[in-house]
Every structure is written in C-alpha cells, then in structure tokens.
Design a protein around this motif. Structure first.
Motif, PDB file in Angstrom:
ATOM      1  N   TYR A 515      20.436 -13.879  50.345  1.00 48.45           N
ATOM      2  CA  TYR A 515      18.991 -13.569  50.547  1.00 48.45           C
ATOM      3  C   TYR A 515      18.288 -14.430  49.466  1.00 48.45           C
ATOM      4  CZ  TYR A 515      20.115  -9.443  53.109  1.00 48.45           C
ATOM      5  OH  TYR A 515      20.392  -8.727  54.098  1.00 48.45           O
ATOM      6  N   PHE A 516      18.916 -15.003  48.285  1.00 40.52           N
ATOM      7  CA  PHE A 516      18.236 -15.718  47.307  1.00 40.52           C
ATOM      8  C   PHE A 516      18.718 -16.983  46.876  1.00 40.52           C
ATOM      9  CE2 PHE A 516      17.688 -10.907  46.572  1.00 40.52           C
ATOM     10  CZ  PHE A 516      16.042 -10.785  46.687  1.00 40.52           C
ATOM     11  N   ARG A 517      19.091 -17.388  47.893  1.00 38.27           N
ATOM     12  CA  ARG A 517      19.759 -18.894  47.859  1.00 38.27           C
ATOM     13  C   ARG A 517      18.890 -19.784  47.102  1.00 38.27           C
ATOM     14  NH1 ARG A 517      24.426 -20.417  50.372  1.00 38.27           N
ATOM     15  NH2 ARG A 517      25.329 -22.217  50.085  1.00 38.27           N
ATOM     16  N   HIS A 518      17.523 -19.908  47.225  1.00 43.89           N
ATOM     17  CA  HIS A 518      16.450 -20.638  46.807  1.00 43.89           C
ATOM     18  C   HIS A 518      16.534 -20.684  45.212  1.00 43.89           C
ATOM     19  CE1 HIS A 518      14.558 -17.038  47.499  1.00 43.89           C
ATOM     20  NE2 HIS A 518      13.831 -17.288  46.524  1.00 43.89           N
ATOM     21  N   GLU A 519      16.849 -19.260  44.543  1.00 41.45           N
ATOM     22  CA  GLU A 519      16.961 -19.510  43.412  1.00 41.45           C
ATOM     23  C   GLU A 519      18.103 -19.941  42.672  1.00 41.45           C
ATOM     24  OE1 GLU A 519      16.101 -15.724  41.227  1.00 41.45           O
ATOM     25  OE2 GLU A 519      14.689 -14.919  42.743  1.00 41.45           O
ATOM     26  N   TYR A 520      19.218 -19.875  43.522  1.00 42.25           N
ATOM     27  CA  TYR A 520      20.320 -20.779  42.797  1.00 42.25           C
ATOM     28  C   TYR A 520      19.975 -22.201  43.132  1.00 42.25           C
ATOM     29  CZ  TYR A 520      23.496 -16.547  43.071  1.00 42.25           C
ATOM     30  OH  TYR A 520      24.226 -15.654  43.008  1.00 42.25           O
ATOM     31  N   GLU A 521      19.333 -22.552  43.932  1.00 46.08           N
ATOM     32  CA  GLU A 521      19.116 -24.054  44.072  1.00 46.08           C
ATOM     33  C   GLU A 521      18.285 -24.669  43.056  1.00 46.08           C
ATOM     34  OE1 GLU A 521      17.848 -24.094  48.193  1.00 46.08           O
ATOM     35  OE2 GLU A 521      20.109 -24.148  48.790  1.00 46.08           O
ATOM     36  N   ALA A 522      17.216 -23.616  42.683  1.00 48.68           N
ATOM     37  CA  ALA A 522      16.240 -24.344  41.647  1.00 48.68           C
ATOM     38  C   ALA A 522      16.955 -24.277  40.312  1.00 48.68           C
ATOM     39  CB  ALA A 522      15.194 -23.010  41.629  1.00 48.68           C
ATOM     40  N   HIS A 523      17.786 -23.471  40.135  1.00 48.91           N
ATOM     41  CA  HIS A 523      18.682 -23.481  38.769  1.00 48.91           C
ATOM     42  C   HIS A 523      19.409 -24.612  38.789  1.00 48.91           C
ATOM     43  CE1 HIS A 523      17.643 -19.221  38.441  1.00 48.91           C
ATOM     44  NE2 HIS A 523      18.266 -19.389  36.859  1.00 48.91           N
ATOM     45  N   ILE A 524      19.957 -25.137  40.085  1.00 51.94           N
ATOM     46  CA  ILE A 524      20.853 -26.358  39.734  1.00 51.94           C
ATOM     47  C   ILE A 524      20.321 -27.821  40.194  1.00 51.94           C
ATOM     48  CG2 ILE A 524      22.744 -27.498  41.407  1.00 51.94           C
ATOM     49  CD1 ILE A 524      23.729 -24.724  42.142  1.00 51.94           C
ATOM     50  N   LYS A 525      19.275 -27.625  41.073  1.00 51.61           N
ATOM     51  CA  LYS A 525      18.667 -28.959  41.403  1.00 51.61           C
ATOM     52  C   LYS A 525      17.220 -29.212  40.481  1.00 51.61           C
ATOM     53  CE  LYS A 525      20.165 -28.606  46.162  1.00 51.61           C
ATOM     54  NZ  LYS A 525      19.563 -28.679  47.558  1.00 51.61           N
ATOM     55  N   GLU A 526      16.741 -28.111  39.919  1.00 48.25           N
ATOM     56  CA  GLU A 526      15.416 -28.473  39.356  1.00 48.25           C
ATOM     57  C   GLU A 526      15.640 -27.958  37.759  1.00 48.25           C
ATOM     58  OE1 GLU A 526      12.038 -26.301  41.296  1.00 48.25           O
ATOM     59  OE2 GLU A 526      13.142 -26.691  43.216  1.00 48.25           O
ATOM     60  N   LYS A 527      16.642 -27.347  37.542  1.00 51.82           N
ATOM     61  CA  LYS A 527      17.061 -26.997  36.325  1.00 51.82           C
ATOM     62  C   LYS A 527      15.942 -25.971  35.701  1.00 51.82           C
ATOM     63  CE  LYS A 527      20.461 -29.683  36.025  1.00 51.82           C
ATOM     64  NZ  LYS A 527      21.721 -29.271  36.400  1.00 51.82           N
ATOM     65  N   ARG A 528      15.542 -25.069  36.687  1.00 52.00           N
ATOM     66  CA  ARG A 528      14.493 -24.203  36.474  1.00 52.00           C
ATOM     67  C   ARG A 528      14.886 -22.783  37.001  1.00 52.00           C
ATOM     68  NH1 ARG A 528      10.391 -22.398  39.876  1.00 52.00           N
ATOM     69  NH2 ARG A 528      11.323 -23.673  41.639  1.00 52.00           N
ATOM     70  N   CYS A 529      14.346 -21.683  36.114  1.00 55.68           N
ATOM     71  CA  CYS A 529      14.554 -20.358  36.612  1.00 55.68           C
ATOM     72  C   CYS A 529      13.212 -19.836  37.258  1.00 55.68           C
ATOM     73  CB  CYS A 529      15.201 -19.411  35.518  1.00 55.68           C
ATOM     74  SG  CYS A 529      15.266 -17.702  35.862  1.00 55.68           S
ATOM     75  N   PRO A 530      13.206 -19.557  38.305  1.00 54.81           N
ATOM     76  CA  PRO A 530      12.012 -19.173  39.135  1.00 54.81           C
ATOM     77  C   PRO A 530      11.474 -17.758  38.521  1.00 54.81           C
ATOM     78  CG  PRO A 530      13.415 -19.974  40.775  1.00 54.81           C
ATOM     79  CD  PRO A 530      14.180 -19.934  39.548  1.00 54.81           C
ATOM     80  N   SER A 531      12.299 -17.035  37.954  1.00 66.37           N
ATOM     81  CA  SER A 531      11.762 -15.678  37.403  1.00 66.37           C
ATOM     82  C   SER A 531      11.633 -15.742  35.923  1.00 66.37           C
ATOM     83  CB  SER A 531      13.081 -14.545  37.653  1.00 66.37           C
ATOM     84  OG  SER A 531      12.920 -14.433  39.139  1.00 66.37           O
ATOM     85  N   ASN A 532      11.792 -16.851  35.367  1.00 67.12           N
ATOM     86  CA  ASN A 532      11.520 -17.078  33.928  1.00 67.12           C
ATOM     87  C   ASN A 532      12.505 -16.053  32.995  1.00 67.12           C
ATOM     88  OD1 ASN A 532       9.606 -19.317  34.349  1.00 67.12           O
ATOM     89  ND2 ASN A 532       7.844 -17.457  34.731  1.00 67.12           N
ATOM     90  N   SER A 533      13.743 -16.084  33.568  1.00 66.55           N
ATOM     91  CA  SER A 533      14.512 -15.087  32.947  1.00 66.55           C
ATOM     92  C   SER A 533      15.504 -15.509  32.100  1.00 66.55           C
ATOM     93  CB  SER A 533      14.884 -14.180  33.951  1.00 66.55           C
ATOM     94  OG  SER A 533      15.840 -13.197  33.251  1.00 66.55           O
ATOM     95  N   CYS A 534      16.192 -16.810  32.696  1.00 63.61           N
ATOM     96  CA  CYS A 534      17.329 -17.371  31.960  1.00 63.61           C
ATOM     97  C   CYS A 534      16.659 -18.299  30.735  1.00 63.61           C
ATOM     98  CB  CYS A 534      18.160 -18.192  33.055  1.00 63.61           C
ATOM     99  SG  CYS A 534      18.714 -17.238  34.342  1.00 63.61           S
ATOM    100  N   LYS A 535      17.245 -17.786  29.483  1.00 62.11           N
ATOM    101  CA  LYS A 535      16.664 -18.187  28.320  1.00 62.11           C
ATOM    102  C   LYS A 535      16.723 -19.886  28.206  1.00 62.11           C
ATOM    103  CE  LYS A 535      16.544 -14.129  25.565  1.00 62.11           C
ATOM    104  NZ  LYS A 535      17.034 -13.542  24.267  1.00 62.11           N
ATOM    105  N   PRO A 536      18.019 -20.495  28.412  1.00 68.65           N
ATOM    106  CA  PRO A 536      18.294 -21.845  28.244  1.00 68.65           C
ATOM    107  C   PRO A 536      17.202 -22.745  29.071  1.00 68.65           C
ATOM    108  CG  PRO A 536      20.466 -20.806  28.415  1.00 68.65           C
ATOM    109  CD  PRO A 536      19.213 -19.575  28.870  1.00 68.65           C
TER     110      PRO A 536
END
Length: 593
Positions: A515-536
């Motif tokens: 259901y949320f594959r796009h969030e995984y892809e944002a973390h990997i490809k854009e180095k971005r957490c869409p929810s602004n939750s992952c501190k690094p």
C-alpha cells in the motif's frame, strides 16, 4: 443501569489504567466525604464505593459513575480527589449532577455503536465480589452445561459459530471436539493470557474486571473435553490481573465451586495460575506448554497437535481469555442468540484495543462486521488533532497496515485477511500523516526479531537480515533491489518458519510494500522521508507558505532552538537543534520539513 432502591453506588474504574490515574485516592476521597458529610444519615440510604473493572475509555480515567436510587448512572471523567466534595454535595445530596464535570457527548458516542457483551460486567460490578458475579447470571452457564452431555456442550459451541479470539480464528467447538476425542483420562485445559502485542490489553482487562467469568468459561470447556486440571498462563507484567484472578480462584475453592465436586454438579476441576516471564513467543501454544513444563519457551513442530499430545504429553486444549469469556454468554443465552450477532464467517463481538493517533484511546467491543472506519471515527472520535488518517495496523506486530482506501473493511477474520491484515488478538494502532510507514515496518520487525526464540533459521537469520535492510533504508542508505529482496525474503520466511511468530512476522513489511511502496521508493531514490519522521533524512526547516506564525513550535522546543516573535515566521537554529521532533509533532499545519 437502574440502581438498587436502597443503595447509593459510586462505581470507580479500578483497572490498571484507572489505578495508574489515581482511582484509589478518588475512592478514598468518596469514602471520607460520605463520612464527613454524614450522607447515609442525611438520605437514609446506604452508600457503597465499588471498584470495578475497565470501562473502556482509558484515556479519560479516572471514570466514576454516580448511581442514585431509581435513576440511571451519571458518568464523570478525569475525576480527581479535589472534585469529590462538590460531586457529593451537589449530586449525591442535592440530586443535581455537576454539569461541567459530567462526561461529554463523546462518551455517549463512544458507547453508541458498541455491543458490550464480554465487557457487560466490567465497569458495573465489583470485580472482586463473588456475590456481584452471582447477581449477574454468574455460574448459570455451567449449571446449564452440566445438564447436557459433553458432546452436546461441544455441539452448542459449534452451533454458536464462536471462533477462537487469540488470532487464528479456528472454530472453538471443533477444537474442543479434537481434544475430547483423544483417548485417555488425563487431559489439560489452558487459558492463554500471555498477551504480548504492543498496545494490546484486552485480556488483561477481562481478567481484572470479570475474573469469575473466565473461570466459568473454563469450567464449561473442561466439562466438555473431560478435563480435571486447568492452567491460566498469565504474563507476570499483569500483577493486578493475577491478584484478582488468584483471589477469585481461592474464593471458588473456599465455596466449593472448584475442586473435587464443582458446585455439587458431579465433576472435578482444579485450576492454577502460571506466571510467564513475558516472552512474546510464549503466546504460541507449543512454546507456552514448554514454559509451563519448566523449559525454555520454544516452539516445536506440529503435528502432533496439542489436542493429541500437549502438556506433559497429554491431550490439551488451549484457548485465550476472550474465547473462554464468550463461552459463558453462549450458555446464558443460547447458541442461536450468539450466532445472530456478527457476520456469516465471524459470529459474536470482538474487543479491540485502540492506541496511537486517535482521539479516544482505549477498549471497544463491537459486533463483528463493524467497519474499521466506524471503529476509528464513530466510536473513537477520529484522528488526533484532526490530522489526516494514514493507516491502521491491525493484528499486532504480526498484522498488516491498512490505508485509507481499506477503511471500509469489516472487522472480521476473512475481510481483514483479504485486505492484507489480520484480526489477531485485537490490537489496532492508528497512524496519521506524520507516521512513516517504512519506519513502522522497521519497528514491528525489530520487535518480532527480538522476540524470536531463535530455534529455526528462517526466523532467526531471515528477520535479522530484513531488519538490517529496513534500517539502511530509514537512514537514507537504501539501494536499488532492496524492495525486491525484502519481498522475496518475506515470502520465504513465511513459508519455512516453524511457528506462527516467524510465519506472520513479515506481514507489516508486505502490507506496507503493498500500500505504501511510494514511501519506500522516496527513501531509496530521493533520500527523503515523505512523513518527515526518519531523523537521518530530516532538514528541520520551517516552510514559509505553510507556517501560521502561531509560535507553538517555539513553546515546545526543549533546547530553545526555535527563534520566533509574535506574527513572525519561526526559524530553527540547526546548531542548537537536537532533532527531537517536538516541534514537528506539535505543528498542526505540517509547516516543518
């Protein structure tokens, strides 16, 4: 709830939540105030301060009901000892409820769509009183059961459609029939009260609020399968539940309800509590039996199943607290009554523990078939701070995360499995737009990896590797191919693990990938957490167009890293900032990136 015409009752929630919120001090304050104001002499009625079990709306403890003769109960929430004199003066003596302190419309809304069957005695009777239990149908179920043959008792449970509430949903009557059919005079009955899901406390509340009800359900089960000895396996982290259950067992022995000739009904049953050390894997029935036998809690291959070779090598039946609690009501009211509640595939009600980003956390009991949306929005008031709903994690750490488009899924076994989750024991964790689904999958996988007994390689090694991949992704170090590897490993672990822990542990990962594959892809490809939750991956910058210049972020920052003046845009000093996320959590406008 009508009151006894001769008694003024003060019902105080004294479950774990209530006691933690100060219920004992509130009860003492009522007793003291009654004496101080001479209430009994003034009104000519006896006053009782009654400690009940959990009322459900745990976030609003201490909950208190004032029940005057011939009137329905009036509920107060967030009660403190300081409020007691006014309540006694104006309500008990003056017959005028303290309007400003009465629980609001949300409490009526909280109860409106519930059907409290298992919880019908919780919150209304003295949890430690046998007399109160007997006054509310107590032990009439076992008296009815012993007028039937054991096989007829099992058939009645089958006709009711009751499925085990421990997570698997196996038909209870069928399970009983397997154990009853196993040869041998020595058999065991076990109640699994090793409730280990994060945020789940359904079984604990039943044990604390209606311990005699559990005993009665187990007595019916023992009679049906021909068993003379029963264990209740409770995690040691439940001291109040253990205390009240032990008191109930001791009272039952003293009154001849348990022992060689139970209630004079012609059958024998002894019962004992076994306190577990709190290992999540001991919720699995073969690991639980190993723990009772004094061994390390580790699963064993099946078959043979416990109904054939269980505790001490003897035929054994295991059900959880909620299942046994249902049994009593089936025999109070009949199988036809019970089967009229719920859906075709899931009969009766289901208790859920709601935690997370929801306005009214606590316990709810709804008919099976109620939609997830109704539970979250109609019963529990919707999302905290009116933020956008994102997902609900159903079924504990072994369940799945369902998005907004799955909110119309019914809460029954088949519908939730179809949607990619599971009923589980009944834990629901609600998440809003500030929740990172990759991090949620990492959190639950970390829990199951730590709780694995380590006996089988797929669970011991596979979950560790999956967790390492998820940790890399949440740190901005994800690589191409990680998602495919996660999926392949998840399916392999599910197929090859020895017990239910390993077989279901990958579910949070699979459901979030679905259901949320796009969030995984944002973390990997854009180095971005869409929810602004992952501190690094956080920038900690205030977005000019979104900021309302309210200063809330300035007020909550613990290290004075936010510069702000009234009517001005807030600025975050990155040298002072410790990335604690207090400002982000406080901002209702998603203005901090």
């Amino acid at each position: 709830m009508a009151a006894n015409a001769e008694i003024i009752k003060v019902l105080i929630c004294q479950g774990t939540g209530g006691m933690a919120s100060g219920a004992a001090a509130v009860a003492a304050a009522f007793t003291e105030e009654f004496t101080k104001q001479g209430v009994e002499a003034s009104v000519g009625k006896r006053c009782e301060v009654v400690g009940t079990g959990c009322r459900g709306l745990c976030a609003n403890d201490v909950l208190v009901d004032i029940v005057l003769p011939g009137q329905t109960a009036v509920t107060y929430d967030f009660v403190t000892p300081e409020m007691v004199p006014q309540i006694v003066t104006e309500h008990v003596l003056g017959n005028e409820p303290v309007a400003k302190k009465v629980a609001g419309e949300y409490y009526t809304q909280f109860l409106a769509k519930q059907q409290r069957i298992i919880f019908s005695r919780c919150g209304t009777v003295n949890a430690e009183s046998l007399d109160d239990f007997l006054a509310h149908q107590g032990f009439t179920g076992i008296k009815k059961a012993v007028t039937m043959k054991p096989a007829e008792v099992i058939d009645e449970v089958k006709r009711s459609g009751l499925r085990g509430r421990g997570g698997g949903g196996f038909p209870t009557g069928v399970k009983w029939s397997f154990c009853a059919a196993s040869p041998g005079d020595e058999k065991y009955l076990i109640c699994n009260a090793d409730e280990g899901d994060p945020g789940a406390f359904m079984d604990r509340s039943v044990l604390e609020g209606d311990p005699y009800g559990l005993i009665e359900g187990m007595m019916i089960g023992a009679y049906a399968i021909g068993c003379k000895f029963a264990y209740v396996y409770v995690r040691a982290e439940y001291p109040l539940a253990i205390k009240r259950l032990q008191l109930a067992i001791d009272t039952c022995y003293a009154k001849g309800i348990l022992g060689e000739n139970c209630m004079g009904l012609g059958f024998q049953l002894d019962m004992r509590i076994k306190a577990g050390a709190g290992a999540f894997v001991c919720g699995e029935e073969t690991a639980l039996m190993a723990s009772i036998e004094g061994h390390r809690g580790m699963s064993r291959p099946r078959p043979p199943f416990p109904a054939v070779r269980g505790l001490w090598g003897k035929p054994t039946n295991i059900n959880n607290v909620e299942t046994f609690a249902n049994v009593s009501y089936i025999f109070y009211n009949g199988a036809d009554w019970y089967s009229s509640i719920g859906t075709e595939g899931t009969k009766g009600t289901k208790i859920f523990a709601l935690t997370g980003k929801v306005k009214h956390t606590g316990l709810v009991e709804v008919p099976a078939g109620t939609t997830m949306k109704e539970v979250i929005y109609d019963v529990c008031g919707g999302i905290l701070n009116n933020r956008k709903f994102k997902a609900v994690q159903a079924g504990g750490p072994s369940g799945g995360c369902l998005p907004a488009e799955a909110l119309d899924a019914q809460v029954d076994y088949d519908s939730l499995i179809k949607a990619g989750a599971m009923m589980g024991s009944g834990g629901l964790v609600v998440m809003d737009e500030t929740t990172c689904m990759v991090d949620i999958a990492r959190f639950f996988l970390n829990f199951t990896r730590a709780e694995s007994c380590g006996k089988c390689i797929p669970c011991r090694i596979g979950l560790k590797i999956m967790l390492e991949i998820l940790e890399r992704i949440t740190h901005g170090e994800g690589r191409e191919g990680d998602l495919e590897l996660l999926e392949d490993m998840a399916y392999d672990i599910k197929k090859s693990s020895l017990c239910g822990l390993g077989q279901t542990a990958p579910n949070p990962v699979l459901s979030t990938l679905r259901y949320f594959r796009h969030e995984y892809e944002a973390h990997i490809k854009e180095k971005r957490c869409p929810s602004n939750s992952c501190k690094p991956l956080l920038k900690f910058e205030v977005v000019d167009g979104a900021c309302k210049k309210c200063g809330l972020c300035f007020r909550v920052c613990p290290v004075d890293a936010v510069r702000w003046e009234k009517g001005q845009l807030a600025v975050i000093d990155k040298e002072k900032c410790t990335q604690c996320t207090s400002c982000y959590d406080a901002c209702r406008f998603m203005a901090i990136e």
